[in-house]
Design a protein around this motif. Structure first.
Motif, PDB file in Angstrom:
ATOM      1  N   ARG A  94      13.324  24.529  -8.123  1.00 40.95           N
ATOM      2  CA  ARG A  94      12.417  24.809  -6.999  1.00 40.95           C
ATOM      3  C   ARG A  94      12.605  26.300  -6.480  1.00 40.95           C
ATOM      4  O   ARG A  94      13.542  26.874  -6.338  1.00 40.95           O
ATOM      5  N   GLY A  95      11.377  26.982  -6.653  1.00 39.98           N
ATOM      6  CA  GLY A  95      11.411  28.217  -6.033  1.00 39.98           C
ATOM      7  C   GLY A  95      11.205  29.311  -7.120  1.00 39.98           C
ATOM      8  O   GLY A  95      10.851  30.461  -7.036  1.00 39.98           O
ATOM      9  N   LYS A 107       4.473  28.907  -8.855  1.00 43.46           N
ATOM     10  CA  LYS A 107       5.854  28.724  -8.232  1.00 43.46           C
ATOM     11  C   LYS A 107       6.182  27.148  -8.504  1.00 43.46           C
ATOM     12  O   LYS A 107       5.324  26.497  -7.928  1.00 43.46           O
ATOM     13  N   THR A 109       7.280  23.785  -7.235  1.00 45.92           N
ATOM     14  CA  THR A 109       7.584  23.389  -5.994  1.00 45.92           C
ATOM     15  C   THR A 109       8.628  22.184  -5.868  1.00 45.92           C
ATOM     16  O   THR A 109       9.247  21.700  -5.008  1.00 45.92           O
ATOM     17  N   LYS A 110       8.491  21.387  -7.224  1.00 46.27           N
ATOM     18  CA  LYS A 110       9.602  20.126  -6.984  1.00 46.27           C
ATOM     19  C   LYS A 110       9.770  19.914  -8.408  1.00 46.27           C
ATOM     20  O   LYS A 110       9.029  20.090  -9.475  1.00 46.27           O
ATOM     21  N   GLU A 118       6.681  19.977 -10.744  1.00 49.00           N
ATOM     22  CA  GLU A 118       5.308  20.389 -10.049  1.00 49.00           C
ATOM     23  C   GLU A 118       5.344  21.798  -9.882  1.00 49.00           C
ATOM     24  O   GLU A 118       6.064  22.557  -9.219  1.00 49.00           O
ATOM     25  N   GLU A 120       2.831  24.864  -8.075  1.00 50.20           N
ATOM     26  CA  GLU A 120       1.979  25.490  -7.231  1.00 50.20           C
ATOM     27  C   GLU A 120       1.136  26.644  -7.847  1.00 50.20           C
ATOM     28  O   GLU A 120       2.187  27.842  -8.064  1.00 50.20           O
ATOM     29  N   ASN A 124      -1.964  25.272  -1.774  1.00 51.94           N
ATOM     30  CA  ASN A 124      -2.355  23.950  -1.795  1.00 51.94           C
ATOM     31  C   ASN A 124      -2.971  23.298  -3.055  1.00 51.94           C
ATOM     32  O   ASN A 124      -3.841  22.371  -3.007  1.00 51.94           O
ATOM     33  N   ARG A 126      -1.556  22.090  -6.581  1.00 54.84           N
ATOM     34  CA  ARG A 126      -0.260  21.655  -7.373  1.00 54.84           C
ATOM     35  C   ARG A 126      -0.593  20.719  -8.638  1.00 54.84           C
ATOM     36  O   ARG A 126      -1.644  20.090  -8.467  1.00 54.84           O
TER      37      ARG A 126
END
Length: 166
Positions: A94-95, A107, A109-110, A118, A120, A124, A126
């Motif tokens: 993540r990140g 980027k 996110t998960k 996941e 991004e 908003n 994803r």
């Protein structure tokens, strides 16, 4: 070549007197002079004989040397580079900012599981993406803090003693 040398040998001979035996109709094959023998790889061996083991090894050594140089200069560095790339793709978290095979930059996110993440790609927006579709990792993000660090334990200071007045 042999016919030419035989013809030259016959012409160089002095004319034979009439009393000597006539020359044979077909010249008998004479052994070839030493200068015309084919010298094999064994240094004087017949050309029909296979080369000896040391001669074959002497011919194979340069081939092995070239193969070793190619391995050291080309194959090992490429394998090492591919290994580090695969490791960096496997350790996406993540990140991280990544680039996909389709050219999307986003980027992470998960991390959903070992095969999916996941991503991004806009605010908003994803998408789920397979890890195999990651081309490169552009920037490493901050490590994820799963649990907050425990607050340092404060030692209780003894309360100041007040002296009672007598």
């Amino acid at each position: 070549m042999k016919l030419i040398t035989d013809a030259m040998a016959q012409t160089e001979q002095p004319a034979a007197p009439a009393q000597t035996a006539p020359a044979p109709a077909a010249p008998t094959p004479s052994p070839a002079p030493a200068t015309q023998t084919s010298v094999g790889a064994a240094g004087g061996a017949d050309a029909n004989q296979p080369p000896s083991i040391p001669d074959m090894m002497a011919q194979l050594v340069p081939i092995f040397v070239v193969m070793g140089i190619v391995y050291i200069l080309v194959i090992r560095p490429r394998a090492r580079r591919e290994k580090t790339e695969q490791e960096s793709l496997r350790n996406v978290r993540r990140g991280d900012v990544i680039v996909t095979t389709g050219g999307l930059v986003g980027k992470v996110t998960k991390a959903i599981d070992d095969n999916e993440i996941e991503l991004e790609i806009a605010a908003n927006t994803r998408i789920r993406l397979l890890r195999t579709a990651i081309t490169s990792v552009r920037a490493k993000g901050e490590p994820v803090k799963d649990t907050p660090a425990p607050a340092p334990a404060k030692t209780a200071k003894p309360a100041p003693e007040t002296k009672a007045k007598p």
